[in-house]
Design a protein around this motif. Sequence first.
Motif, mmCIF file in Angstrom:
data_model
loop_
_atom_site.group_PDB
_atom_site.id
_atom_site.type_symbol
_atom_site.label_atom_id
_atom_site.label_comp_id
_atom_site.label_asym_id
_atom_site.label_seq_id
_atom_site.Cartn_x
_atom_site.Cartn_y
_atom_site.Cartn_z
ATOM 1 N N LEU A 1 0.868 -1.180 0.000
ATOM 2 C CA LEU A 1 0.000 0.000 0.000
ATOM 3 C C LEU A 1 0.906 1.232 0.000
ATOM 4 N N ALA A 2 1.012 1.847 -1.164
ATOM 5 C CA ALA A 2 1.891 3.007 -1.338
ATOM 6 C C ALA A 2 1.378 3.824 -2.519
ATOM 7 N N PRO A 3 1.707 5.096 -2.588
ATOM 8 C CA PRO A 3 1.308 5.888 -3.757
ATOM 9 C C PRO A 3 2.079 5.453 -4.998
ATOM 10 N N ASP A 4 1.530 5.734 -6.144
ATOM 11 C CA ASP A 4 2.326 5.639 -7.372
ATOM 12 C C ASP A 4 2.688 7.059 -7.799
ATOM 13 N N ILE A 5 3.478 7.174 -8.824
ATOM 14 C CA ILE A 5 4.035 8.479 -9.192
ATOM 15 C C ILE A 5 2.962 9.475 -9.639
ATOM 16 N N ARG B 1 5.526 3.713 -11.436
ATOM 17 C CA ARG B 1 4.221 3.744 -12.082
ATOM 18 C C ARG B 1 3.167 2.968 -11.288
ATOM 19 N N GLU B 2 3.579 2.014 -10.441
ATOM 20 C CA GLU B 2 2.648 1.218 -9.650
ATOM 21 C C GLU B 2 3.058 1.264 -8.181
ATOM 22 N N PRO B 3 2.130 1.004 -7.266
ATOM 23 C CA PRO B 3 2.493 0.973 -5.842
ATOM 24 C C PRO B 3 3.634 0.012 -5.536
ATOM 25 N N ARG B 4 3.677 -1.112 -6.241
ATOM 26 C CA ARG B 4 4.711 -2.102 -5.960
ATOM 27 C C ARG B 4 6.100 -1.649 -6.426
ATOM 28 N N ASP B 5 6.193 -0.498 -7.098
ATOM 29 C CA ASP B 5 7.489 0.038 -7.520
ATOM 30 C C ASP B 5 8.159 0.877 -6.431
ATOM 31 N N GLY C 1 12.118 -19.968 2.827
ATOM 32 C CA GLY C 1 11.277 -21.130 2.586
ATOM 33 C C GLY C 1 9.845 -20.817 2.250
ATOM 34 N N PHE C 2 9.542 -19.552 1.957
ATOM 35 C CA PHE C 2 8.203 -19.169 1.539
ATOM 36 C C PHE C 2 8.085 -19.181 0.015
ATOM 37 N N ALA C 3 6.857 -19.306 -0.462
ATOM 38 C CA ALA C 3 6.529 -19.111 -1.870
ATOM 39 C C ALA C 3 5.727 -17.816 -1.949
ATOM 40 N N PRO C 4 6.384 -16.677 -2.189
ATOM 41 C CA PRO C 4 5.699 -15.385 -2.082
ATOM 42 C C PRO C 4 4.910 -15.017 -3.324
ATOM 43 N N GLU C 5 3.872 -14.231 -3.114
ATOM 44 C CA GLU C 5 3.092 -13.651 -4.211
ATOM 45 C C GLU C 5 2.869 -12.173 -3.889
ATOM 46 N N ILE C 6 3.343 -11.300 -4.786
ATOM 47 C CA ILE C 6 3.238 -9.860 -4.575
ATOM 48 C C ILE C 6 1.939 -9.350 -5.185
ATOM 49 N N CYS C 7 1.253 -8.459 -4.480
ATOM 50 C CA CYS C 7 0.059 -7.831 -5.027
ATOM 51 C C CYS C 7 -0.097 -6.450 -4.406
ATOM 52 N N THR C 8 -1.021 -5.671 -4.915
ATOM 53 C CA THR C 8 -1.324 -4.379 -4.325
ATOM 54 C C THR C 8 -2.344 -4.560 -3.200
ATOM 55 N N TYR C 9 -2.498 -3.523 -2.384
ATOM 56 C CA TYR C 9 -3.511 -3.582 -1.323
ATOM 57 C C TYR C 9 -4.906 -3.743 -1.927
ATOM 58 N N ASP C 10 -5.143 -3.091 -3.050
ATOM 59 C CA ASP C 10 -6.453 -3.216 -3.697
ATOM 60 C C ASP C 10 -6.778 -4.678 -3.983
ATOM 61 N N GLU C 11 -5.763 -5.429 -4.428
ATOM 62 C CA GLU C 11 -5.993 -6.839 -4.772
ATOM 63 C C GLU C 11 -6.171 -7.702 -3.524
ATOM 64 N N ALA C 12 -5.526 -7.323 -2.426
ATOM 65 C CA ALA C 12 -5.614 -8.128 -1.206
ATOM 66 C C ALA C 12 -6.772 -7.726 -0.308
ATOM 67 N N GLU C 13 -7.363 -6.557 -0.516
ATOM 68 C CA GLU C 13 -8.363 -6.030 0.407
ATOM 69 C C GLU C 13 -9.557 -6.956 0.611
ATOM 70 N N PRO C 14 -10.083 -7.649 -0.421
ATOM 71 C CA PRO C 14 -11.205 -8.565 -0.153
ATOM 72 C C PRO C 14 -10.874 -9.634 0.885
ATOM 73 N N VAL C 15 -9.624 -10.086 0.921
ATOM 74 C CA VAL C 15 -9.205 -11.053 1.938
ATOM 75 C C VAL C 15 -9.143 -10.380 3.296
ATOM 76 N N LEU D 1 1.785 -7.007 5.040
ATOM 77 C CA LEU D 1 1.363 -5.750 4.424
ATOM 78 C C LEU D 1 2.502 -4.738 4.586
ATOM 79 N N ILE D 2 3.054 -4.277 3.457
ATOM 80 C CA ILE D 2 4.100 -3.257 3.463
ATOM 81 C C ILE D 2 3.437 -1.923 3.158
ATOM 82 N N LEU D 3 3.547 -0.994 4.086
ATOM 83 C CA LEU D 3 2.768 0.235 4.060
ATOM 84 C C LEU D 3 3.683 1.461 4.046
#
Length: 416
Positions: free
Chosen positions: A222-226, A240-244, A268-282, A295-297
């Motif tokens: 969860l971060a601003p984009d440019i 260009r994206e929050p994950r940048d 030992g994790f299998a990570p999956e990166i997404c934006t807060y928008d994509e994770a919010e329903p969970v 959550l990285i904020l």
Amino acid sequence: MHDDAPHFFFSYAPVPPPEGDVDAGPPAADKKVLEFCDDLTRAVISMSGTHAPPSTVRHLDAADRGGPSTVSALHRSRTFVAVITRRYFTDVHCGRQWYAFTHRPQRPQRGALIPVLWTPVPTTARPVVVDLGLPVPDRPATPSYVDRDAAEGYKTGGLSGLRRDSDKPYYDQCVRRIAQCVVQAASRAPEPVPDDAEFAHLDEVPDAFTASSWHPLGIAVLAPDIDHLPPGRRDAKYGREPRDWQPFSDGYGTPLAERTAELARNLGFAPEICTYDEAEPVFLGQRETRRPWVLILDPWILHDPAAAARLRAFDARDLPWVTVLAPLADDPQTRHARGDLEARLRSVLPRRLSGSRPIQRGAMLGRIQNSEAFNSLFMELADTAAQQYLNRVPLRSSTRPSAPTEPPQGDQEAQP
């Protein structure tokens, strides 16, 4: 129940002898494990009232790890005591024993598989879902008394830690509780199946620990984009994206989310990166989670009232399997605004902050000002989230009713 069936199969991963020194005898670490086996055997005999000799109350798997006596004991033993260490999950014999016991034709009753924590094991080093809390007997039994400090010492350092710290009364309390669970589960064990329904060799049995994949982990950003920066915020840390988002100027040139995923894979994790928008329903309970989350904020996002409102809704939910890290960027503008950013974090995460450990509160309040600090916190807090997630998964290995840590009135050593 067959009277000659061992009350428990004692499964542990021995320390390999020094190379070329096969006659050195068991290492010191094994001697302590074997002493625990003797202590547990005596406690089981005392609590069960059996008159059988110790050698028949338990099967100690040591000499012929895959031989005929081991195979016979796995068919006949009423319970399975697994002495958990990091080495246990990499020992092929332990994996086969675990699989053989849990896949017997007469399925083990609830609580018959009893993991015992000997030394601490990180969540990511556990290829199966296993509860490593101090075992608790099923109702209507009253759990034998364990002091609160003993239970905490077991949780943090295992039985080996209690022995090493010379906490003999605490160690004895935990051994008696484990014995109580063995006796109760053994009393409910089904009869062994006929010989013709049994496997003949342990090498015919799969290793229960090799088929498991890495632990999944969600990484939400969860971060601003440019194009959506707070008024006056300089754009050097954004893309260009929050994950940048790149809060640290340490020369790596890769977004924090990607570096976090690389670190997660090393753990030992299998990570999956997404934006807060994509994770919010969970996070809001609209979709069931299938993994723990980090959550990285970026605290600068909280200048946006809509983002702040969304974080308050997130904070209102009980999500122990989500850990939050809010690193502060290392630019002068962020350093100057540190007090304001911390105040904003406190305003949107009051529930989490009030119920968290100091290390978690520091991570949420932006007290992460370089990549080394971030890496260290991530390694601990990701494992915490993973353990909280695994605690939500129903376990077949043991029963987890609540147990008192204060002594009951009257007899403190209730029988099962």
